[in-house]
Design a protein around this motif. Structure first.
Motif, PDB file in Angstrom:
ATOM      1  N   TYR A 106      -2.154  -3.893  -8.875  1.00  0.00           N
ATOM      2  CA  TYR A 106      -3.532  -3.435  -8.389  1.00  0.00           C
ATOM      3  C   TYR A 106      -3.071  -2.309  -7.087  1.00  0.00           C
ATOM      4  O   TYR A 106      -2.495  -3.015  -6.320  1.00  0.00           O
ATOM      5  N   THR A 107      -3.104  -1.173  -7.209  1.00  0.00           N
ATOM      6  CA  THR A 107      -2.937  -0.474  -5.869  1.00  0.00           C
ATOM      7  C   THR A 107      -3.864   0.654  -5.576  1.00  0.00           C
ATOM      8  O   THR A 107      -4.807   1.116  -6.508  1.00  0.00           O
ATOM      9  N   TYR A 108      -4.217   0.912  -4.270  1.00  0.00           N
ATOM     10  CA  TYR A 108      -5.127   2.146  -4.065  1.00  0.00           C
ATOM     11  C   TYR A 108      -4.443   3.336  -4.158  1.00  0.00           C
ATOM     12  O   TYR A 108      -3.330   3.405  -3.781  1.00  0.00           O
ATOM     13  N   GLY A 162       0.847  -1.309  -0.127  1.00  0.00           N
ATOM     14  CA  GLY A 162      -0.118   0.046  -0.132  1.00  0.00           C
ATOM     15  C   GLY A 162       0.992   1.275   0.027  1.00  0.00           C
ATOM     16  O   GLY A 162       1.867   1.585  -0.858  1.00  0.00           O
ATOM     17  N   GLY A 184      -8.425   8.050  -2.754  1.00  0.00           N
ATOM     18  CA  GLY A 184      -9.652   7.136  -2.683  1.00  0.00           C
ATOM     19  C   GLY A 184      -9.771   6.216  -4.020  1.00  0.00           C
ATOM     20  O   GLY A 184      -9.066   7.011  -5.050  1.00  0.00           O
ATOM     21  N   SER A 189      -8.916   2.933  -6.697  1.00  0.00           N
ATOM     22  CA  SER A 189      -7.937   2.253  -6.769  1.00  0.00           C
ATOM     23  C   SER A 189      -7.368   2.144  -8.206  1.00  0.00           C
ATOM     24  O   SER A 189      -8.073   2.933  -9.113  1.00  0.00           O
TER      25      SER A 189
END
Length: 239
Positions: free
Chosen positions: A225-227, A2, A231, A233
């Motif tokens: 895949y990242t956040y 993250g 807000g 992704s």
């Protein structure tokens, strides 16, 4: 991870850390294991944690690299891709200089540890009369101030380009494969070199490329895949 990289520049310098302590332990245990004799063929994975933030290196190596790092690529770009919005940016030259000095010191520390493992492995092969292959590889890089970013989870070269070195029985010295390669290729390559069955999967054995020639049609696909900080992704793909 993250956004753990956002705290990566909070602790920088020369000293000791859990990363260094972990790698000392792993190296010591690997060397001790290779000092023993084993009846069965061995597959040994020695997983170092470094080089990795916190950017803390042995003091003598940190001091050695502090005035040797380049800062030419630190300037933030004029345009930022939306997928990178909110990621930590730090372009203070002194912060980047210190982080890079520590990272280079951490890299040399890992090199020294792996040298001990390599020498122990060679001793094991000589003692047992066996053949063996030694592979030195990483899972990711670190932006380490390039474009002002730190950490991974981006498709820029410092983050995704990793070392992939092989030596041993049947591996030609000085051979360089120019075709794209991937971590997924490690398993099939080891199996083919060892004479074991290569099971179907996304990776491809590099054994034919080690023998000669290149594969111009070969490509590597990466996904992440990242956040995002604001807000939502982001799904990224790279070929």
């Amino acid at each position: 991870i993250g956004f753990d990289e956002n705290s990566s520049v909070y602790y920088i310098g020369g000293g000791d850390s859990p990363v260094l302590a972990y790698d000392r332990y792993v190296t010591e245990r690997a060397v001790a294991y290779l000092a023993e004799d084993h009846d069965k063929p061995q597959f040994l994975t020695v997983g170092a944690y470094g080089p990795h933030f916190p950017y803390v290196a042995p003091p003598e190596l940190y001091d050695y690299y502090l005035d040797k790092v380049s800062l030419e690529d630190v300037k933030a770009p004029d345009w930022e891709h939306p997928a990178l919005a909110g990621k930590m940016r730090e372009t203070d030259p002194e912060v980047v200089r210190a982080a890079r000095a520590a990272y280079y010191g951490l890299t040399e520390t890992v090199d020294r540890n792996m040298e001990m493992v390599y020498n122990a492995f060679q001793d094991y092969l000589r003692r047992t009369g066996r053949e063996g292959i030694f592979i030195y590889i990483s899972d990711h890089g670190d932006m380490n101030g390039n474009r002002g970013y730190f950490g991974k989870q981006v498709f820029y070269d410092p983050s995704v380009h990793i070392p992939f070195l092989m030596s041993g029985s049947g591996i030609p010295a000085g051979k360089r494969i120019e075709s794209p390669v991937s971590l997924l290729d490690v398993g099939p390559t080891i199996c083919q070199l060892a004479g074991a069955e290569v099971l179907p999967g996304d990776g491809k054995s590099l054994a034919p490329l080690l023998e000669g020639g290149e594969d111009p049609d070969r490509m590597v696909v990466s996904e992440q895949y990242t956040y995002l900080a604001a807000g939502g992704s982001s799904l990224g793909r790279m070929v």
